[in-house]
Design a protein around this motif. Sequence first.
Motif, PDB file in Angstrom:
ATOM      1  N   PHE A 138      74.907   4.432  58.640  1.00  0.00           N
ATOM      2  CA  PHE A 138      74.781   3.098  58.056  1.00  0.00           C
ATOM      3  C   PHE A 138      73.590   2.934  57.114  1.00  0.00           C
ATOM      4  N   GLY A 139      72.754   3.934  56.987  1.00  0.00           N
ATOM      5  CA  GLY A 139      71.668   3.939  56.012  1.00  0.00           C
ATOM      6  C   GLY A 139      70.744   2.738  56.079  1.00  0.00           C
ATOM      7  N   GLN A 140      70.555   2.104  54.929  1.00  0.00           N
ATOM      8  CA  GLN A 140      69.601   1.002  54.811  1.00  0.00           C
ATOM      9  C   GLN A 140      69.945  -0.167  55.727  1.00  0.00           C
ATOM     10  N   GLU A 141      71.222  -0.405  55.943  1.00  0.00           N
ATOM     11  CA  GLU A 141      71.633  -1.488  56.847  1.00  0.00           C
ATOM     12  C   GLU A 141      71.043  -1.268  58.243  1.00  0.00           C
ATOM     13  N   TYR A 142      71.080  -0.010  58.723  1.00  0.00           N
ATOM     14  CA  TYR A 142      70.516   0.293  60.044  1.00  0.00           C
ATOM     15  C   TYR A 142      68.990   0.230  60.010  1.00  0.00           C
ATOM     16  N   ILE A 143      68.382   0.709  58.954  1.00  0.00           N
ATOM     17  CA  ILE A 143      66.919   0.662  58.826  1.00  0.00           C
ATOM     18  C   ILE A 143      66.444  -0.799  58.850  1.00  0.00           C
ATOM     19  N   ASP A 144      67.141  -1.676  58.157  1.00  0.00           N
ATOM     20  CA  ASP A 144      66.801  -3.101  58.167  1.00  0.00           C
ATOM     21  C   ASP A 144      66.978  -3.696  59.560  1.00  0.00           C
ATOM     22  N   TYR A 145      68.044  -3.304  60.243  1.00  0.00           N
ATOM     23  CA  TYR A 145      68.288  -3.764  61.617  1.00  0.00           C
ATOM     24  C   TYR A 145      67.136  -3.331  62.527  1.00  0.00           C
TER      25      TYR A 145
END
Length: 153
Positions: A138-145
Amino acid sequence: MSAEKPRVLLPPPILYAVAIGLGLWLERPLPWPLPGGAARFWTGAVLIALAVLLFGWCLRELRRHQTTINPHRAASHLVTSGPFRFSRNPIYVALTVLQIGVALLAGSTWVLVMLAWLLPVMQRYVIAREEEHLRWRFGQEYIDYCARVRRWL
């Protein structure tokens, strides 16, 4: 090494069951009872009930998003709602609370002590692998989460 799947070796419920079983087994030859009597017992029962409710809420949320609970399969969706708003690992929180509840209900210090090895094993061999997979998937979406929600609580 690909992160297409989490590469978790043993399902977490099995790890928790082993820890609880080992703690209860050690209680026989090396008794180490917890104090507290009826209050301890009922606190343990309430914690077990809360753990079961949290686990059920997690399952409902994963099913609603049509993603797997199986740590050997790739996630199809990043779930950030329900209990996943408060913890990135609410299922492991539920299993940990369950183990604490069993320790209190059984009056076993050993079951509590088993968390001292179980939680580092969970972090290294389960959570770290799942996090690697989710970052890959999920890339950036997971990092933001991860920036918004704590790993445990």
